[in-house]
Design a protein around this motif. Structure first.
Motif, PDB file in Angstrom:
ATOM      1  N   ALA A 174      40.512  26.596  41.267  1.00  0.00           N
ATOM      2  CA  ALA A 174      41.351  27.416  42.144  1.00  0.00           C
ATOM      3  C   ALA A 174      41.806  26.821  43.472  1.00  0.00           C
ATOM      4  N   ILE A 175      42.776  27.307  43.855  1.00  0.00           N
ATOM      5  CA  ILE A 175      43.581  26.602  45.081  1.00  0.00           C
ATOM      6  C   ILE A 175      43.567  27.434  46.211  1.00  0.00           C
ATOM      7  N   GLY A 176      42.399  28.553  46.030  1.00  0.00           N
ATOM      8  CA  GLY A 176      42.295  29.499  47.149  1.00  0.00           C
ATOM      9  C   GLY A 176      41.056  30.164  46.669  1.00  0.00           C
ATOM     10  N   PRO A 177      40.739  31.323  47.709  1.00  0.00           N
ATOM     11  CA  PRO A 177      39.387  32.079  47.413  1.00  0.00           C
ATOM     12  C   PRO A 177      39.400  33.042  46.090  1.00  0.00           C
ATOM     13  N   TYR A 178      39.580  32.474  45.083  1.00  0.00           N
ATOM     14  CA  TYR A 178      39.445  33.249  43.799  1.00  0.00           C
ATOM     15  C   TYR A 178      38.626  32.433  42.645  1.00  0.00           C
ATOM     16  N   SER A 179      38.452  33.113  41.562  1.00  0.00           N
ATOM     17  CA  SER A 179      37.846  32.432  40.363  1.00  0.00           C
ATOM     18  C   SER A 179      38.967  32.240  39.383  1.00  0.00           C
ATOM     19  N   SER A 216      41.796  36.895  33.791  1.00  0.00           N
ATOM     20  CA  SER A 216      42.293  35.492  34.286  1.00  0.00           C
ATOM     21  C   SER A 216      43.017  35.639  35.510  1.00  0.00           C
ATOM     22  N   SER A 217      42.853  34.531  36.296  1.00  0.00           N
ATOM     23  CA  SER A 217      43.805  34.563  37.418  1.00  0.00           C
ATOM     24  C   SER A 217      45.176  34.249  36.949  1.00  0.00           C
ATOM     25  N   GLY A 218      46.195  33.931  37.742  1.00  0.00           N
ATOM     26  CA  GLY A 218      47.465  33.658  37.386  1.00  0.00           C
ATOM     27  C   GLY A 218      47.346  32.371  37.395  1.00  0.00           C
ATOM     28  N   GLN A 219      48.193  31.503  36.344  1.00  0.00           N
ATOM     29  CA  GLN A 219      47.824  29.924  36.053  1.00  0.00           C
ATOM     30  C   GLN A 219      49.488  29.481  36.310  1.00  0.00           C
ATOM     31  N   ILE A 220      49.596  28.566  37.228  1.00  0.00           N
ATOM     32  CA  ILE A 220      50.738  27.926  37.539  1.00  0.00           C
ATOM     33  C   ILE A 220      50.732  26.243  36.936  1.00  0.00           C
ATOM     34  N   ALA A 221      51.591  25.626  36.604  1.00  0.00           N
ATOM     35  CA  ALA A 221      51.722  24.431  36.153  1.00  0.00           C
ATOM     36  C   ALA A 221      50.977  23.321  36.849  1.00  0.00           C
ATOM     37  N   LEU A 264      56.381  31.674  44.599  1.00  0.00           N
ATOM     38  CA  LEU A 264      54.991  31.352  43.816  1.00  0.00           C
ATOM     39  C   LEU A 264      54.158  30.283  44.467  1.00  0.00           C
ATOM     40  N   PRO A 265      52.979  30.048  44.401  1.00  0.00           N
ATOM     41  CA  PRO A 265      52.020  28.952  44.960  1.00  0.00           C
ATOM     42  C   PRO A 265      52.555  27.685  44.678  1.00  0.00           C
ATOM     43  N   LYS A 266      52.627  26.680  45.526  1.00  0.00           N
ATOM     44  CA  LYS A 266      52.995  25.397  45.203  1.00  0.00           C
ATOM     45  C   LYS A 266      54.491  25.262  44.593  1.00  0.00           C
ATOM     46  N   VAL A 298      56.750  29.359  37.524  1.00  0.00           N
ATOM     47  CA  VAL A 298      56.404  30.501  36.832  1.00  0.00           C
ATOM     48  C   VAL A 298      54.906  30.428  36.848  1.00  0.00           C
ATOM     49  N   GLU A 299      54.372  31.789  36.812  1.00  0.00           N
ATOM     50  CA  GLU A 299      52.911  31.920  36.812  1.00  0.00           C
ATOM     51  C   GLU A 299      52.755  32.955  36.032  1.00  0.00           C
ATOM     52  N   ILE A 300      51.531  32.741  35.008  1.00  0.00           N
ATOM     53  CA  ILE A 300      51.375  33.790  34.120  1.00  0.00           C
ATOM     54  C   ILE A 300      49.618  34.089  34.214  1.00  0.00           C
TER      55      ILE A 300
HETATM   56  C1  LIG Z   1      47.401  30.321  41.630  1.00  0.00           C
HETATM   57  C2  LIG Z   1      46.989  31.442  41.928  1.00  0.00           C
HETATM   58  N1  LIG Z   1      46.347  32.233  41.028  1.00  0.00           N
HETATM   59  C3  LIG Z   1      46.662  31.940  43.308  1.00  0.00           C
HETATM   60  O1  LIG Z   1      46.298  33.091  43.548  1.00  0.00           O
HETATM   61  O2  LIG Z   1      47.225  31.311  44.233  1.00  0.00           O
END
Ligand SMILES: CC(=[NH2+])C(=O)[O-]
Length: 124
Positions: free
Chosen positions: A12-17, A28-33, A109-111, A115-117
């Motif tokens: 995770a790149i932030g406060p999430y699982s 799932s959390s969103g996945q980026i590349a 979108l982050p980074k 696309v984020e899925i």
């Molecule tokens: C990449 C992502 N799922 C977020 O919340 O930053």
């Protein structure tokens, strides 16, 4: 509620699982590349979508789920101009089985991902 963690997908790149299991459902959390090492894939939306699916497969596996048990996806695009290209790759992963889906374009979108899925899946 159970947190899902795997080193086979980016941390995770932030406060999430990476994802959470509640009863027999995986969110799932969103996945980026990002690669599992945290490097952003510097390609077009097709290359980025392939990496997103690799990451989704890894977190789904860690959750005891798979692409076959996904019931719903949400696709976030930086530009709706990438809709057809994203669909081309998306359809390689979801061909026979086609989960419900929403697809939206967002301001950013982050980074600076293209696309984020995110997915919701049944745990086997
Ligand atoms: C990449 C992502 N799922 C977020 O919340 O930053």
């Amino acid at each position: 509620m159970k947190k899902v963690e795997t080193t086979k997908a980016p941390q995770a790149i932030g406060p999430y699982s990476q994802g959470i299991i509640v009863n027999n459902m995986f969110y799932s959390s969103g996945q980026i590349a990002l690669t599992p090492e945290g490097e952003m894939v510097q390609g077009d939306v097709k290359e980025q979508t392939h990496q997103v699916f690799k990451n989704l497969q890894a977190v789904l596996e860690a959750a005891g789920a798979s692409l076959d048990t996904v019931v719903k996806t949400t696709v976030f695009l930086k530009s709706m101009d990438d809709f057809a290209a994203m669909n081309e790759v998306y359809g390689q992963y979801f061909n026979e089985h086609k989960p419900a889906r929403s697809c939206v374009a967002v301001a950013k979108l982050p980074k600076d991902a293209l696309v984020e899925i995110e997915v919701v899946a049944l745990v086997k």
